[in-house]
Design an enzyme around this catalytic site. Structure first.
Site, short mmCIF file in Angstrom:
data_model
loop_
_atom_site.label_atom_id
_atom_site.label_comp_id
_atom_site.label_asym_id
_atom_site.label_seq_id
_atom_site.Cartn_x
_atom_site.Cartn_y
_atom_site.Cartn_z
N ARG A 16 113.57 -47.56 32.56
CA ARG A 16 112.85 -46.27 32.57
C ARG A 16 112.74 -45.71 33.98
O ARG A 16 111.77 -45.06 34.33
CB ARG A 16 111.46 -46.40 31.93
N GLU A 42 118.07 -47.38 32.76
CA GLU A 42 117.87 -47.45 31.30
C GLU A 42 116.85 -46.40 30.93
O GLU A 42 115.85 -46.21 31.64
CB GLU A 42 117.34 -48.84 30.93
N GLU A 117 119.05 -45.44 25.32
CA GLU A 117 118.56 -46.05 24.07
C GLU A 117 118.11 -44.96 23.11
O GLU A 117 117.29 -44.10 23.48
CB GLU A 117 117.39 -47.00 24.36
N LYS A 119 115.87 -43.91 20.35
CA LYS A 119 114.63 -44.35 19.72
C LYS A 119 114.64 -43.85 18.29
O LYS A 119 114.36 -42.68 18.03
CB LYS A 119 113.43 -43.75 20.47
N ASP A 239 111.46 -53.11 35.83
CA ASP A 239 110.73 -51.91 36.28
C ASP A 239 110.83 -51.75 37.79
O ASP A 239 110.40 -50.75 38.34
CB ASP A 239 109.25 -52.03 35.90
O1 G3P Z 1 117.86 -52.46 25.38
C1 G3P Z 1 116.57 -52.95 25.49
C2 G3P Z 1 115.74 -52.07 26.34
O2 G3P Z 1 116.04 -50.72 26.16
C3 G3P Z 1 114.31 -52.34 26.10
O3 G3P Z 1 113.59 -51.19 26.32
O4 G3P Z 1 112.32 -49.54 25.18
O5 G3P Z 1 112.03 -51.89 24.47
O6 G3P Z 1 111.21 -51.15 26.69
P1 G3P Z 1 112.18 -50.95 25.62
CA CA Z 2 114.30 -48.64 26.14
#
Ligand code: G3P
Ligand code: CA
Length: 260
Positions: A16, A42, A117, A119, A239
């Protein structure tokens, strides 16, 4: 044996953005991650009520904005009117939830690569995969920057594979499957992501015996990150883009001070 030429060609993905130091999934978090030396970011994409694409992690607005309710039930205009920074610190103002287009432009301007990603909203997986793939096909500079798409939903990922077969994909899981290569083949993924808390010694043995590429999320402890990377894991989602810096703590304190 882990792959010798992995898709993610750096040990860290900034989860993020530089989300330890700046409000997650904002353009400011991407720019800061780039300044800290990140090569991969990511992030998370969702569809609004009026079929626009925005970058935000939670399905609901409360944690990272001053709004309330589901992202999918708000229009782009409503989401853009929200404050996406003050939850992180009261001196932070003027941060917005980015559109996917803005986010990609920021990634490209900063010479970064992207894990995007999807969602999924259970029940709308195909709509979301179609919408994201169509936009990515229009805006991503495939010849210049690396990209892979990911998700926890097999249904969503299969649709992505059908829409953009040449773009690599990661299936996000909690734990390592007994037979990762078979699992990845079933889902059409080249990368497997798992959660750190499920990665024990047996899981690491399975990783080393597999030909798949593995990422582990989310690791903010430098010693743990180094251990995983030396034990067969290809990449770490963190992070903290400064996680593997030699002078770790001092560098982090300086970075935090710079953000005040
Ligand atoms: O690919 C896994 C990663 O995107 C995890 O992210 O959204 O579960 O924190 P998140
Ligand atoms: Ca993610």
């Amino acid at each position: 044996m882990p792959p010798s030429n992995p898709i993610v060609d750096a040990p860290l993905l900034a989860h993020r953005g530089a989300s330890l130091y700046a409000p997650e999934n904002t353009l400011q978090a991407v720019e800061l991650a780039a300044k800290m030396g990140a090569k991969w970011i990511e992030t998370d994409v969702q569809v609004t009520a009026d079929n626009e694409l925005v970058v935000i992690h939670d399905l609901e607005l409360e944690r990272t904005t001053n709004g309330a309710g589901f992202v999918a039930l708000h229009t782009l205009e409503q989401i853009r009117a929200l404050d996406a920074g003050s939850w992180f610190g009261n001196k932070i103002s003027g941060y917005q939830v980015p559109t996917l287009q803005e986010f990609v432009a920021c990634i490209v301007d900063n010479d970064l690569n992207l894990q995007l990603e999807l969602k999924e909203l259970p029940g709308r997986e195909n709509d979301i995969a179609d919408r994201v793939c169509s936009e990515i096909a229009d805006i991503w500079p495939f010849e210049r920057r690396k990209l892979f798409l990911s998700g926890f939903s097999e249904r969503c990922l299969k649709r992505v594979a059908r829409n953009l077969p040449d773009v690599p994909r990661a299936i996000a899981l909690l734990c390592i499957p007994e037979d990762p290569d078979a699992y990845a083949a079933e889902t059409g993924a080249q990368i497997i992501h798992v959660q750190d808390k499920f990665v024990d010694e047996e899981a690491l043995r399975t990783i080393r015996a597999s030909s798949m590429e593995f990422g582990v999320a989310t690791v903010n402890d430098p010693e743990r990150a180094k251990y995983l990377l030396n034990s067969g894991v290809t990449s770490i989602l963190t992070d903290d883009p400064l996680l593997l810096e030699q002078d770790g703590v001092e560098t982090r304190l300086r970075a935090l001070a710079h953000q005040q």
